[in-house]
Design an enzyme around this catalytic site. Structure first.
Site, PDB file in Angstrom:
ATOM      1  N   HIS A 125       0.814  -1.219   0.000  1.00 49.87           N
ATOM      2  CA  HIS A 125       0.000   0.000   0.000  1.00 49.87           C
ATOM      3  C   HIS A 125       0.852   1.275   0.000  1.00 49.87           C
ATOM      4  CE1 HIS A 125       0.375  -0.128   4.536  1.00 49.87           C
ATOM      5  NE2 HIS A 125       0.431   1.165   4.345  1.00 49.87           N
ATOM      6  N   ASP A 155       0.173  -7.699   1.693  1.00 47.55           N
ATOM      7  CA  ASP A 155       0.553  -6.286   1.666  1.00 47.55           C
ATOM      8  C   ASP A 155       2.071  -6.109   1.657  1.00 47.55           C
ATOM      9  OD1 ASP A 155       0.211  -3.587   1.499  1.00 47.55           O
ATOM     10  OD2 ASP A 155      -0.360  -3.279   3.586  1.00 47.55           O
ATOM     11  N   GLY A 226       3.293   6.476   8.080  1.00 48.75           N
ATOM     12  CA  GLY A 226       4.656   6.683   7.589  1.00 48.75           C
ATOM     13  C   GLY A 226       5.592   5.579   8.023  1.00 48.75           C
ATOM     14  N   SER A 228       4.654   2.523   7.830  1.00 55.37           N
ATOM     15  CA  SER A 228       4.270   1.374   7.003  1.00 55.37           C
ATOM     16  C   SER A 228       5.444   0.903   6.156  1.00 55.37           C
ATOM     17  CB  SER A 228       3.105   1.739   6.094  1.00 55.37           C
ATOM     18  OG  SER A 228       1.926   1.921   6.830  1.00 55.37           O
ATOM     19  N   GLY A 284      -7.823 -26.844  -3.839  1.00 53.32           N
ATOM     20  CA  GLY A 284      -9.067 -26.903  -4.602  1.00 53.32           C
ATOM     21  C   GLY A 284     -10.255 -27.374  -3.789  1.00 53.32           C
ATOM     22  N   VAL A 285     -10.415 -26.819  -2.581  1.00 56.08           N
ATOM     23  CA  VAL A 285     -11.578 -27.139  -1.755  1.00 56.08           C
ATOM     24  C   VAL A 285     -12.101 -25.865  -1.111  1.00 56.08           C
ATOM     25  CG1 VAL A 285     -10.928 -29.517  -1.207  1.00 56.08           C
ATOM     26  CG2 VAL A 285     -10.084 -27.647   0.231  1.00 56.08           C
ATOM     27  N   ILE A 287     -13.678 -24.721   2.483  1.00 53.41           N
ATOM     28  CA  ILE A 287     -13.602 -25.304   3.817  1.00 53.41           C
ATOM     29  C   ILE A 287     -14.218 -24.383   4.862  1.00 53.41           C
ATOM     30  CG2 ILE A 287     -11.566 -26.736   3.408  1.00 53.41           C
ATOM     31  CD1 ILE A 287      -9.840 -24.479   4.489  1.00 53.41           C
TER      32      ILE A 287
END
Length: 490
Positions: A125, A155, A226, A228, A284-285, A287
């Protein structure tokens, strides 16, 4: 004695945090454990790592505003207001310096160097949508940076600068080894004031904010706007977190800051450096967590594991995993919750074959799954069910249910292949309503078996009672999304 006050906080000069910590450390303890005294100073640590911390300035082109803007009389105080806050003058004519022209917007953040050849870590960001990125080093040296890759899910962003000489850098530490109560130091560019250090302790671990891969360390070291992208150091000078967010009612630090754990960041950075993007494993589930009443309904010893609510086309389906399975182990690691599974799958290499252990019908079953890639699979549609029979209504467990008809499918926007029982009415005093079921929900399974007629529903409920179960598991769909719900059968 000077007292500085602010919303929700107070600092009294003359009694430093270090003095207070030493005083507490010297107090008698009730048990055999002994607290460690606070360090006399963080100065040596600051000297050790400060050259690796950077300020980041970004520049972004902001499109010209559209629509009508108010006009004020010439000389109006509002002209000064617009100028002071960097807004286009509403009285100015269209043109290079007027309200009809694009303008530049600058933002500040922090980061840190992780290699002598110029790789720099920060928050996504901080640099998102930036046209230009400039890095300022502790020495005052400035270099332009290019973007290597980003991962919005954690992020994290990776930058690169070109330098004539090797750059001072810091290494990632083991965030899993950090304990609540350990001393840490945050560095960065708070509120654009330049290089600054603040110290505190780890207040909590494994915090979640909003992402699937969240693993935040919580700290009371002062973190402000700042900061971040700046590093959170342990006392050895290793980075154990990337300062990302704060919890605050006023936008300033109140002692609740969050740093993404270094063990998450390091894996993301390695992938960004190698591929310019992330490549996470994909099982590929769909849950959900196992609740206590679900565990009872399924005959499980404890409410642990990840309950599979749907298996679309993909690696799991090819390996034989089914809806209603409870995943208890992945690649040799125990799965206590959905969060455990998501992280383990994400960390596993794409294309790797892993052993997945599931509980099915009260028995453990181990399957070999070849993982796909999460990024390539996102957005796939769920599979469709089978055909439903004639329409009959039935009142069960506080619900009035009826099978799907072509008329109901059209009304609900479902395909001809959709199947199950539709909730037509619900007793708002019932457990079903309390558990979140609503009119219009589609029940596709009862007792972990597909249902197409109300007689199926009735038979499964009676079978659960005969088996001594207190609850029965329903799989429902709402707006296409599956969810298991355990309802009492008594």
């Amino acid at each position: 004695m000077t007292i500085l006050t602010g919303p929700g906080s107070m600092l009294r000069a003359g009694l430093s945090a270090a003095t207070l910590a030493v005083a507490l450390a010297c107090a008698p303890l009730a048990g055999p454990a002994y607290a460690r005294a606070a360090p006399e100073s963080f100065a040596e640590l600051v000297d050790q790592v400060s050259n690796s911390v950077v300020n980041i300035t970004t520049s972004t082109t902001v499109a010209a505003p559209t629509g009508e803007m108010p006009n004020f009389p010439p000389g109006s105080p509002f002209e000064d207001l617009f100028r002071d806050f960097g807004l286009p003058n509403p009285n100015a004519p269209n043109g290079p310096n007027g309200r009809g022209a694009p303008r530049r917007s600058n933002a500040l953040g922090s980061g840190f160097v992780i290699s002598e050849d110029g790789y720099i870590v920060t928050n996504n960001h901080v640099i998102e949508d930036a046209d230009e990125i400039e890095i300022e080093f502790f020495s005052g040296k400035r270099l332009d940076a290019k973007l290597v890759g980003t991962d919005p899910k954690t992020d994290i962003a990776l930058l690169k600068v070109e330098s004539d000489s090797p750059l001072p850098f810091v290494a990632f530490g083991d965030s899993d080894a950090v304990r609540v109560g350990d001393w840490v130091m945050a560095m960065g560019n708070p509120l654009g004031q330049g290089f600054s250090a603040s110290a505190g302790i780890i207040s909590a671990r494994n915090r979640e904010l909003s992402g699937s891969y969240d693993d935040y360390l919580q700290t009371d070291a002062a973190i402000n706007r700042g900061n971040s992208g700046g590093p959170l150091f342990d006392m050895e000078g290793e980075v154990v977190g990337v300062n990302t967010a704060i919890l605050s009612p006023n936008g300033g630090s109140i002692g609740i800051g969050f740093s993404m754990a270094s063990n998450v960041v390091a894996k993301v950075v390695d992938q960004l450096k190698e591929y310019g993007e992330t490549r996470r494993g994909w099982l590929g589930v769909k849950i959900q967590d196992v609740t206590a009443d679900m565990a009872e309904a399924m005959g499980l010893e404890a409410p642990e594991g990840a309950l599979v609510s749907e298996v679309p086309d993909g690696p799991a389906k090819e390996a034989g995993i089914e809806a209603g399975d409870v995943i208890t182990s992945f690649d040799g690691g125990e799965v206590k919750s959905t969060r455990d599974l998501v992280r383990r799958v994400a960390d596993a290499p794409v294309g790797e074959k892993v052993r997945v252990t599931v509980m099915r019908d009260g028995e453990a079953k181990t399957l070999l799954v070849t993982l796909g890639r999460r990024e390539a699979a996102e957005g796939e549609q769920p599979p469709k069910a089978v055909q439903a029979p004639q329409e009959v209504e039935k009142d069960m467990l506080g619900l009035t249910v009826t099978p799907l008809t072509d008329e109901l499918r059209t009304e609900m926007g479902l395909t001809k292949e959709a199947n199950g029982l539709v909730i037509k009415q619900i007793d708002e005093t019932s457990s079903a309503y309390e558990k979140g079921l609503r009119v219009g929900d589609l029940i596709t399974e009862v007792g972990q078996k597909p249902v197409s007629a109300v007689d199926d529903f009735e038979e499964r409920v009676q079978a659960a009672k005969d088996a001594g179960r207190k609850s029965i598991l329903l799989l429902i769909r709402r707006a296409g999304e599956p969810r298991f719900v355990a309802l009492p059968v008594e």
